[in-house]
Design a protein around this motif. Structure first.
Motif, PDB file in Angstrom:
ATOM      1  N   ILE A 145      36.240  54.239  59.890  1.00 50.02           N
ATOM      2  CA  ILE A 145      36.006  53.233  58.856  1.00 50.02           C
ATOM      3  C   ILE A 145      35.237  53.894  57.709  1.00 50.02           C
ATOM      4  O   ILE A 145      34.303  54.654  57.935  1.00 50.02           O
ATOM      5  CB  ILE A 145      35.231  52.042  59.439  1.00 50.02           C
ATOM      6  N   LEU A 146      35.631  53.585  56.488  1.00 50.18           N
ATOM      7  CA  LEU A 146      35.083  54.296  55.337  1.00 50.18           C
ATOM      8  C   LEU A 146      33.753  53.753  54.826  1.00 50.18           C
ATOM      9  O   LEU A 146      33.028  54.455  54.122  1.00 50.18           O
ATOM     10  CB  LEU A 146      36.094  54.254  54.186  1.00 50.18           C
ATOM     11  N   SER A 147      33.388  52.545  55.180  1.00 52.22           N
ATOM     12  CA  SER A 147      32.233  51.895  54.557  1.00 52.22           C
ATOM     13  C   SER A 147      30.913  52.639  54.751  1.00 52.22           C
ATOM     14  O   SER A 147      30.021  52.518  53.924  1.00 52.22           O
ATOM     15  CB  SER A 147      32.105  50.456  55.038  1.00 52.22           C
ATOM     16  N   PRO A 161      30.619  59.620  49.810  1.00 51.69           N
ATOM     17  CA  PRO A 161      31.772  59.804  48.927  1.00 51.69           C
ATOM     18  C   PRO A 161      32.557  61.087  49.174  1.00 51.69           C
ATOM     19  O   PRO A 161      33.790  61.078  49.124  1.00 51.69           O
ATOM     20  CB  PRO A 161      31.153  59.783  47.525  1.00 51.69           C
ATOM     21  N   ASP A 162      31.893  62.181  49.442  1.00 50.20           N
ATOM     22  CA  ASP A 162      32.614  63.438  49.661  1.00 50.20           C
ATOM     23  C   ASP A 162      33.493  63.369  50.906  1.00 50.20           C
ATOM     24  O   ASP A 162      34.586  63.932  50.943  1.00 50.20           O
ATOM     25  CB  ASP A 162      31.652  64.620  49.780  1.00 50.20           C
ATOM     26  N   THR A 163      33.030  62.687  51.930  1.00 53.27           N
ATOM     27  CA  THR A 163      33.827  62.533  53.145  1.00 53.27           C
ATOM     28  C   THR A 163      35.047  61.661  52.871  1.00 53.27           C
ATOM     29  O   THR A 163      36.163  61.989  53.284  1.00 53.27           O
ATOM     30  CB  THR A 163      32.971  61.921  54.271  1.00 53.27           C
ATOM     31  N   ILE A 164      34.843  60.572  52.156  1.00 51.81           N
ATOM     32  CA  ILE A 164      35.959  59.688  51.812  1.00 51.81           C
ATOM     33  C   ILE A 164      36.976  60.439  50.964  1.00 51.81           C
ATOM     34  O   ILE A 164      38.182  60.328  51.178  1.00 51.81           O
ATOM     35  CB  ILE A 164      35.444  58.428  51.093  1.00 51.81           C
ATOM     36  N   ARG A 165      36.497  61.221  50.009  1.00 52.34           N
ATOM     37  CA  ARG A 165      37.397  62.028  49.179  1.00 52.34           C
ATOM     38  C   ARG A 165      38.217  62.975  50.057  1.00 52.34           C
ATOM     39  O   ARG A 165      39.426  63.134  49.870  1.00 52.34           O
ATOM     40  CB  ARG A 165      36.596  62.815  48.152  1.00 52.34           C
ATOM     41  N   GLY A 166      37.594  63.563  51.040  1.00 52.97           N
ATOM     42  CA  GLY A 166      38.299  64.464  51.954  1.00 52.97           C
ATOM     43  C   GLY A 166      39.382  63.741  52.737  1.00 52.97           C
ATOM     44  O   GLY A 166      40.477  64.276  52.930  1.00 52.97           O
ATOM     45  N   TYR A 167      39.092  62.531  53.182  1.00 51.48           N
ATOM     46  CA  TYR A 167      40.106  61.744  53.886  1.00 51.48           C
ATOM     47  C   TYR A 167      41.277  61.448  52.959  1.00 51.48           C
ATOM     48  O   TYR A 167      42.442  61.532  53.354  1.00 51.48           O
ATOM     49  CB  TYR A 167      39.533  60.421  54.401  1.00 51.48           C
ATOM     50  N   GLY A 168      40.961  61.087  51.717  1.00 51.99           N
ATOM     51  CA  GLY A 168      42.013  60.810  50.746  1.00 51.99           C
ATOM     52  C   GLY A 168      42.883  62.027  50.492  1.00 51.99           C
ATOM     53  O   GLY A 168      44.111  61.932  50.430  1.00 51.99           O
TER      54      GLY A 168
END
Length: 75
Positions: free
Chosen positions: A40-42, A46-53
């Motif tokens: 879950i992204l919440s 931000p850097d981790t979410i960017r990596g997932y994207g």
């Protein structure tokens, strides 16, 4: 959207893949492509979410640009 011939993709966490696939079957799009992120992204920075994207980006592009073939093809 997919049922109407508009390309679509579902983005879900890996933990919900089974539920996502069941939902796709229930609404009549059993072959809808899914892009899965590990968690879950919440609560992620931000850097981790960017990596997932960045990791799912190729799958998303493919879903919107590849001509569907095989079972469930809408074209």
């Amino acid at each position: 959207m997919e049922k109407n011939g508009t390309p679509a993709i579902g983005i879900f966490t890996e933990a919900f893949e089974r539920d996502a696939r069941a939902s796709c079957r229930a609404i009549g799009v059993p072959f809808l492509p899914l892009a899965l992120v590990p968690t879950i992204l919440s609560n992620e920075p931000p850097d981790t979410i960017r990596g997932y994207g960045e990791a799912i980006y190729p799958k998303v592009v493919e879903a919107f640009t590849k001509v569907p073939t095989g079972p469930g093809a809408t074209s």
